[in-house]
Design a protein around this motif. Structure first.
Motif, PDB file in Angstrom:
ATOM      1  N   PHE A 129      -4.669   1.640  25.010  1.00  9.02           N
ATOM      2  CA  PHE A 129      -5.600   1.116  24.009  1.00  9.02           C
ATOM      3  C   PHE A 129      -7.001   1.097  24.593  1.00  9.02           C
ATOM      4  CE2 PHE A 129      -1.687  -1.056  22.491  1.00  9.02           C
ATOM      5  CZ  PHE A 129      -1.646  -0.460  21.246  1.00  9.02           C
ATOM      6  N   HIS A 130      -7.967   1.484  23.799  1.00 11.47           N
ATOM      7  CA  HIS A 130      -9.340   1.370  24.270  1.00 11.47           C
ATOM      8  C   HIS A 130     -10.233   0.887  23.147  1.00 11.47           C
ATOM      9  CE1 HIS A 130     -11.491   5.298  22.928  1.00 11.47           C
ATOM     10  NE2 HIS A 130     -10.536   5.025  22.097  1.00 11.47           N
ATOM     11  N   PHE A 131     -11.342   0.314  23.563  1.00 14.17           N
ATOM     12  CA  PHE A 131     -12.289  -0.290  22.628  1.00 14.17           C
ATOM     13  C   PHE A 131     -13.519   0.608  22.589  1.00 14.17           C
ATOM     14  CE2 PHE A 131     -15.993  -3.330  22.682  1.00 14.17           C
ATOM     15  CZ  PHE A 131     -16.043  -3.480  21.316  1.00 14.17           C
ATOM     16  N   GLU A 145     -15.421   3.120  26.486  1.00 14.09           N
ATOM     17  CA  GLU A 145     -14.445   4.175  26.192  1.00 14.09           C
ATOM     18  C   GLU A 145     -13.673   4.627  27.432  1.00 14.09           C
ATOM     19  OE1 GLU A 145     -14.600   7.694  22.830  1.00 14.09           O
ATOM     20  OE2 GLU A 145     -16.437   6.941  23.752  1.00 14.09           O
ATOM     21  N   PHE A 146     -12.394   4.916  27.242  1.00 15.26           N
ATOM     22  CA  PHE A 146     -11.501   5.411  28.285  1.00 15.26           C
ATOM     23  C   PHE A 146     -11.499   4.487  29.513  1.00 15.26           C
ATOM     24  CE2 PHE A 146     -13.330   9.436  26.317  1.00 15.26           C
ATOM     25  CZ  PHE A 146     -12.352   9.515  25.348  1.00 15.26           C
ATOM     26  N   GLY A 207     -13.833   0.626  36.113  1.00 13.75           N
ATOM     27  CA  GLY A 207     -14.779  -0.047  35.238  1.00 13.75           C
ATOM     28  C   GLY A 207     -16.180   0.520  35.303  1.00 13.75           C
ATOM     29  N   GLU A 208     -16.298   1.785  35.684  1.00 10.80           N
ATOM     30  CA  GLU A 208     -17.613   2.431  35.795  1.00 10.80           C
ATOM     31  C   GLU A 208     -17.964   3.164  34.514  1.00 10.80           C
ATOM     32  OE1 GLU A 208     -20.625   2.509  36.704  1.00 10.80           O
ATOM     33  OE2 GLU A 208     -20.384   3.074  38.823  1.00 10.80           O
ATOM     34  N   TRP A 209     -19.230   3.238  34.221  1.00 15.42           N
ATOM     35  CA  TRP A 209     -19.738   4.040  33.108  1.00 15.42           C
ATOM     36  C   TRP A 209     -20.972   4.824  33.542  1.00 15.42           C
ATOM     37  CZ3 TRP A 209     -24.133   3.119  29.573  1.00 15.42           C
ATOM     38  CH2 TRP A 209     -24.153   4.057  28.509  1.00 15.42           C
ATOM     39  N   ASP A 210     -21.949   4.139  34.111  1.00 13.02           N
ATOM     40  CA  ASP A 210     -23.174   4.770  34.598  1.00 13.02           C
ATOM     41  C   ASP A 210     -23.299   4.473  36.087  1.00 13.02           C
ATOM     42  OD1 ASP A 210     -25.781   5.568  35.244  1.00 13.02           O
ATOM     43  OD2 ASP A 210     -26.592   4.972  33.308  1.00 13.02           O
ATOM     44  N   THR A 211     -23.228   5.520  36.906  1.00  9.35           N
ATOM     45  CA  THR A 211     -23.235   5.328  38.362  1.00  9.35           C
ATOM     46  C   THR A 211     -24.593   4.875  38.892  1.00  9.35           C
ATOM     47  OG1 THR A 211     -23.725   7.688  38.698  1.00  9.35           O
ATOM     48  CG2 THR A 211     -21.397   7.024  38.705  1.00  9.35           C
ATOM     49  N   ARG A 212     -25.615   4.892  38.050  1.00  7.94           N
ATOM     50  CA  ARG A 212     -26.955   4.500  38.498  1.00  7.94           C
ATOM     51  C   ARG A 212     -27.196   3.002  38.367  1.00  7.94           C
ATOM     52  NH1 ARG A 212     -29.846   8.490  34.342  1.00  7.94           N
ATOM     53  NH2 ARG A 212     -28.355   7.292  33.087  1.00  7.94           N
ATOM     54  N   ASP A 269     -10.992  -5.433  29.369  1.00 10.09           N
ATOM     55  CA  ASP A 269     -11.261  -4.445  28.330  1.00 10.09           C
ATOM     56  C   ASP A 269     -12.027  -3.251  28.874  1.00 10.09           C
ATOM     57  OD1 ASP A 269     -10.161  -5.499  25.770  1.00 10.09           O
ATOM     58  OD2 ASP A 269     -11.343  -7.226  26.369  1.00 10.09           O
ATOM     59  N   TYR A 270     -12.414  -3.308  30.154  1.00  9.85           N
ATOM     60  CA  TYR A 270     -13.119  -2.201  30.796  1.00  9.85           C
ATOM     61  C   TYR A 270     -12.265  -1.543  31.876  1.00  9.85           C
ATOM     62  CZ  TYR A 270     -17.125  -4.299  28.457  1.00  9.85           C
ATOM     63  OH  TYR A 270     -17.986  -4.793  27.500  1.00  9.85           O
ATOM     64  N   VAL A 271     -11.163  -2.166  32.219  1.00  5.41           N
ATOM     65  CA  VAL A 271     -10.221  -1.624  33.209  1.00  5.41           C
ATOM     66  C   VAL A 271      -8.824  -1.776  32.633  1.00  5.41           C
ATOM     67  CG1 VAL A 271      -9.285  -1.831  35.537  1.00  5.41           C
ATOM     68  CG2 VAL A 271     -11.716  -2.263  35.137  1.00  5.41           C
TER      69      VAL A 271
END
Length: 406
Positions: A129-131, A145-146, A207-212, A269-271
């Motif tokens: 499941f993803h939000f 996502e993902f 739980g990563e999205w933007d590595t910066r 919800d992020y992991v």
């Protein structure tokens, strides 16, 4: 349809479904990140509208003024696709002082966080499941996502290759299976290129999205700004490469590996883990299925993407794919899948080990399963007519289960 029209349509559906709220208003409050509410200087949380009386009460106001409708529209911060019913799935940015006074669940109290042994895989009531609102030539993912996607972090060795330095790089992706294991490609653990680069697998980032940035924040279409919790780095206890994988082989048969973490992951919800194929999906070759791939690999600029990108690809008949790769004297096996092939749209360096994902409707909800693992393709990513090759996960279910330890 314009986004404003869509928002008002959603609100109309929410108002029609308001009677459901009375039955669910005592549900546990779950937060989907911090945000800045409309018309307020204080911080808020992205939560279910049923947990925010301040906004939920506006649904019963008759008649509603244009200002109230606009406030409801701009307060939306997403949809929770795991919840049933339009009202229960609607999320809003609620000021902290105006929420229901309910304790927010700690990660250890969320579904699936029972610290199960490493040899136990989650059921589809927890995994897949993803939000979300809803690579090379790909499009940006949403911040949620993902949530099963991870980055493999490698530590660079000193010149004499006997000690580690403090330099880290992300060279591969992977997919969270349960609280202790990540699924990835064999060549992400056993590869001459990694040896020549003088790097060794050190940790996994979740739980990563933007590595910066840390934490990651995103501005939604309605101007709402959402921030996720900080990413998590967990050191690797050991890597397990398939016994019959031959590093640097031409055909990359059995290109699969598991990574065991030094400590258990708590789901948020992020992991969150993805589902492994079960039942009929195990033998399915998924020909003509449309699937998603995602990662932080090289883009059309030949630079790694700082943000997680996604791409939709179609799975091809393996015989057709074989005709292409025969010219390279490459043999494709029943344990592999071919997908993609459109010019300028492909997985690329750095996406290796990431998931090929299929969404299947299960129990009235869309559940994601990992159908494949990104393995290899042409040297020039996104070369038209040349699909990418993926390890078919269903062919290795027994191997995966045998290697999982408590």
């Amino acid at each position: 349809m314009a986004s404003t029209e869509w928002n008002f349509l959603v609100l109309l559906m929410v108002i029609m479904a308001f009677s459901e709220w009375v039955q669910h208003s005592d549900a546990a409050q779950i937060t989907f990140g911090s945000c800045t509410p409309q018309e307020s200087d204080e911080r808020g949380q992205c939560i279910h509208i049923t947990s925010c009386p301040f906004l939920a009460e506006l649904l019963t106001t008759e008649p509603q003024t244009p200002a109230q409708l606009l406030l409801l529209s701009k307060s939306q911060c997403g949809l929770d696709n795991r919840a049933e019913g339009q009202l229960n799935s609607t999320l809003v940015c609620c000021p902290r002082s105006k929420r229901i006074d309910v304790e927010e669940p700690e990660p250890s109290h969320l579904p699936g966080n029972d610290q199960q042994p490493g040899n136990v895989l989650p059921g589809n009531d927890v995994c897949g499941f993803h939000f979300a609102d809803r690579i090379f030539g790909g499009t940006n993912t949403s911040i949620w996502e993902f949530p099963w996607m991870v980055l493999l972090q490698y530590r660079k060795l000193d010149v004499n290759k006997s000690t580690s330095s403090n330099e880290y790089t992300f060279n591969c992706g992977g997919t969270l299976l349960n609280t202790l294991y990540v699924l990835t490609a064999g060549h992400c653990l056993a590869n001459r290129k990694l040896e020549k680069a003088g790097v060794v697998l050190h940790s996994v980032r979740l739980g990563e999205w933007d590595t910066r940035t840390d934490p990651d924040c995103s501005t939604q279409m309605n101007g709402q700004r959402i921030c996720a919790p900080s990413h998590i780095d967990i050191e690797v206890e050991k890597g397990i490469v398939h016994d019959q994988y031959v590093p640097n082989s031409v055909d990359q048969q059995n290109d699969i590996a598991l990574v065991r973490l030094k400590r258990s992951v708590s789901y948020t919800d992020y992991v969150r883990p993805i589902c492994l194929p079960t039942g009929d999906l195990i033998q399915n070759n998924f020909v003509d299925y449309s699937m998603d791939v995602a990662g932080w690999g090289l883009t059309e600029n030949r630079q790694p993407s700082p943000t997680k990108l996604m791409l939709t690809v179609n799975v091809l008949n393996r015989t057709i794919c074989q005709l292409k790769y025969t010219s390279f004297k490459v043999k494709l096996y029943e344990s592999q899948l071919c997908a993609g092939g459109m010019a300028g749209m492909d997985t690329c360096d750095g996406d290796s080990g990431g998931p090929l994902m299929v969404s299947i409707s299960t129990g009235g909800r869309d559940v994601f399963y990992i159908a494949g693992i990104t393995s290899y393709g042409t040297k020039q990513c996104g070369f038209g007519g040349w699909p990418g090759v993926y390890t078919r996960t269903g062919a290795f279910i027994d191997w995966i289960q045998q290697k999982l330890e408590a």
